[in-house]
Design an enzyme around this catalytic site. Structure first.
Site, PDB file in Angstrom:
ATOM      1  N   TYR A 160      18.476  -4.273   0.103  1.00 43.54           N
ATOM      2  CA  TYR A 160      18.671  -5.666  -0.301  1.00 43.54           C
ATOM      3  C   TYR A 160      19.767  -6.363   0.496  1.00 43.54           C
ATOM      4  O   TYR A 160      19.888  -7.587   0.472  1.00 43.54           O
ATOM      5  CB  TYR A 160      18.991  -5.764  -1.802  1.00 43.54           C
ATOM      6  CG  TYR A 160      17.879  -5.259  -2.712  1.00 43.54           C
ATOM      7  CD1 TYR A 160      16.633  -4.924  -2.191  1.00 43.54           C
ATOM      8  CD2 TYR A 160      18.080  -5.130  -4.073  1.00 43.54           C
ATOM      9  CE1 TYR A 160      15.626  -4.456  -3.020  1.00 43.54           C
ATOM     10  CE2 TYR A 160      17.068  -4.670  -4.902  1.00 43.54           C
ATOM     11  CZ  TYR A 160      15.846  -4.330  -4.364  1.00 43.54           C
ATOM     12  OH  TYR A 160      14.854  -3.863  -5.184  1.00 43.54           O
ATOM     13  N   LYS A 209      14.593   9.849  -1.483  1.00 45.27           N
ATOM     14  CA  LYS A 209      13.291  10.099  -0.855  1.00 45.27           C
ATOM     15  C   LYS A 209      13.594  10.879   0.433  1.00 45.27           C
ATOM     16  O   LYS A 209      13.278  10.456   1.549  1.00 45.27           O
ATOM     17  CB  LYS A 209      12.611   8.736  -0.574  1.00 45.27           C
ATOM     18  CG  LYS A 209      11.168   8.833  -0.151  1.00 45.27           C
ATOM     19  CD  LYS A 209      10.223   9.244  -1.247  1.00 45.27           C
ATOM     20  CE  LYS A 209       8.805   9.343  -0.728  1.00 45.27           C
ATOM     21  NZ  LYS A 209       7.875  10.023  -1.641  1.00 45.27           N
ATOM     22  N   ASP A 269      14.483  -0.657 -14.683  1.00 49.27           N
ATOM     23  CA  ASP A 269      13.544  -1.472 -15.472  1.00 49.27           C
ATOM     24  C   ASP A 269      12.533  -0.581 -16.191  1.00 49.27           C
ATOM     25  O   ASP A 269      12.178  -0.819 -17.351  1.00 49.27           O
ATOM     26  CB  ASP A 269      12.796  -2.452 -14.566  1.00 49.27           C
ATOM     27  CG  ASP A 269      13.491  -3.815 -14.537  1.00 49.27           C
ATOM     28  OD1 ASP A 269      14.690  -3.858 -14.863  1.00 49.27           O
ATOM     29  OD2 ASP A 269      12.841  -4.817 -14.185  1.00 49.27           O
TER      30      ASP A 269
END
Ligand code: NAD
Length: 375
Positions: A160, A209, A269
């Site tokens: 981001y 990952k 979330d």
């Protein structure tokens, strides 16, 4: 530099705390009002005193100053020991704030204050309360023992905040975003996760990952180095795709989930949805000192703003997190969490969590009931 103004006095820990209050937009002022009520009750019972510094952010700041965040708000926030916030933003379809260019909209204020205060660690608990099991979308066999996990998300690095570009080459439009972490950014968030796990279930699950990404391989290496400083906390690594499955398959296995910015955005979330009720979930964003910004996980809920029906529990539990993580007032934080559980056990519910046979209360009544149970 954040100044800490609180003082320790005589026998117990009697503190004088300077707390920034951002009521924000929508339901923000209603739910923050209840959280302040609960803090005042804690002050009375445990002999702490507060001075509240009111700060404008988001739509409320646009209405007064034409911008969602001012230098004055940043400076005042820095002079506080911690900041308690409601939520900011409005209805994107109807609010005039969304006719402004993106950098002047309410959400830009939130990103701006997080950056200015260097809030790199985002903590989001996902707790399934025994009394609210009906709201959980998972099967009874999975939820029968409840769960209580904490997601520690890196908030100021990664995808981001990386370099990004959209360009046309030979008539083909191409876009890229870059995901970068340095070892120092990873080390500081990992230390925060281990510190918190030490106060809880003593287990960190680091999510990455590493089978694909270089940034994840560095993440794993640094987290392993940090783990050696915390022999009492166990560490496991999990790939992000597996973690997304495990949160719905067996959430009870987790204590603290440590992860980078984008993975944390998605997983937090997911974790909050499996508890079934957004109005119950608190959050904290911390920097390198004890300073933190504490706010409900949900938004400003413009659909119910001003009706007095919003659930104030997320804001009240955010105030409890503030006492625990910024001021080390664990006993006081426990008292708030216990009072919340007690009120739920007695069957009181706001509209968002009501079920058959329970007693419907409004925002202010819920705040009062919680205050009454703090002794
Ligand atoms: P939202 O979380 O505000 O609302 C989603 C649903 O949950 C709505 O039905 C709402 O009524 C309900 N809800 C949320 N909190 C509740 C509470 N305490 N009690 C009862 N019901 C509650 O999400 P949204 O509608 O997508 O966003 C509305 C605005 O909030 C947008 O402007 C968005 O940008 C902003 N937002 C702000 C923050 C923040 O301040 N950190 C976070 C998320 C969204």
């Amino acid at each position: 530099m954040i100044k800490h103004k609180y003082t320790l006095k005589c026998e117990g820990k009697y503190m004088e705390l300077k707390i920034g209050v951002i009521k924000g937009d929508g339901i923000g002022p209603e739910i923050v009002g209840e959280a302040v009520k609960v803090l005042d009750k804690i002050g009375k019972v445990y002999h702490h005193t507060y001075s509240y510094c009111q700060l404008l952010l988001g739509g409320a700041s646009i209405d007064v100053y034409g911008v969602p965040l001012t230098e004055d708000t940043i400076e005042k926030a820095k002079s506080c020991d911690a900041v308690l916030m409601g939520s900011i933003g409005g209805d994107a379809k109807t609010s005039p704030w969304y006719k402004l260019e993106p950098s002047k909209r309410p959400e830009a204020g939130l990103l701006g204050i997080r950056k200015s205060l260097n809030l790199f660690a985002n903590l989001r608990p996902a707790v399934l309360y025994e009394e609210l099991k009906d709201a959980c979308p998972l099967k009874e066999e999975i939820t029968k023992d409840g769960f209580d996990l904490m997601i520690m998300r890196e908030l100021t690095g990664g995808l981001y905040f990386g370099e990004r570009k959209t360009e046309e080459k030979d008539g083909v439009i191409t876009a890229y975003d870059s995901l970068t972490y340095n070892e120092n950014e990873i080390r500081r968030i990992a230390k925060r996760a281990f510190d918190i796990a030490r106060k809880r279930g003593k287990k960190v699950t680091s999510v990455d990952k590493a089978n694909v990404l270089d940034s994840s391989r560095l993440w794993r290496k640094v987290v392993e180095e940090v783990a050696t400083e915390y022999p009492e906390v166990s560490l496991e690594h999990m790939l992000v795709d597996n973690c997304a499955m495990q949160i719905v398959k067996n959430p009870k296995q987790f204590d603290v989930i440590l992860t980078e910015n984008m993975f944390g955005d998605i997983l937090s979330d997911e974790a909050s949805m499996v508890t079934g009720s957004i109005g119950m979930l608190a959050s904290a964003s911390l920097n390198e000192t004890k300073f933190g910004l504490y706010e409900p996980s949900g938004g400003s809920a413009p659909d119910i703003a001003g009706k007095g029906i919003a659930n104030p529990i997320a804001a009240i539990l955010s105030a409890a997190m503030m006492l625990r993580f910024s001021f080390d007032l664990d006993q006081e934080a426990d008292a708030i969490e216990k009072a919340v559980k007690q009120v739920l056990k007695e069957g009181y519910r706001t509209k968002d969590i009501i079920s058959e046979g329970k007693t419907l209360v409004n925002t202010a009544e819920m705040g009062d009931l919680i205050c009454e149970r703090i002794e």
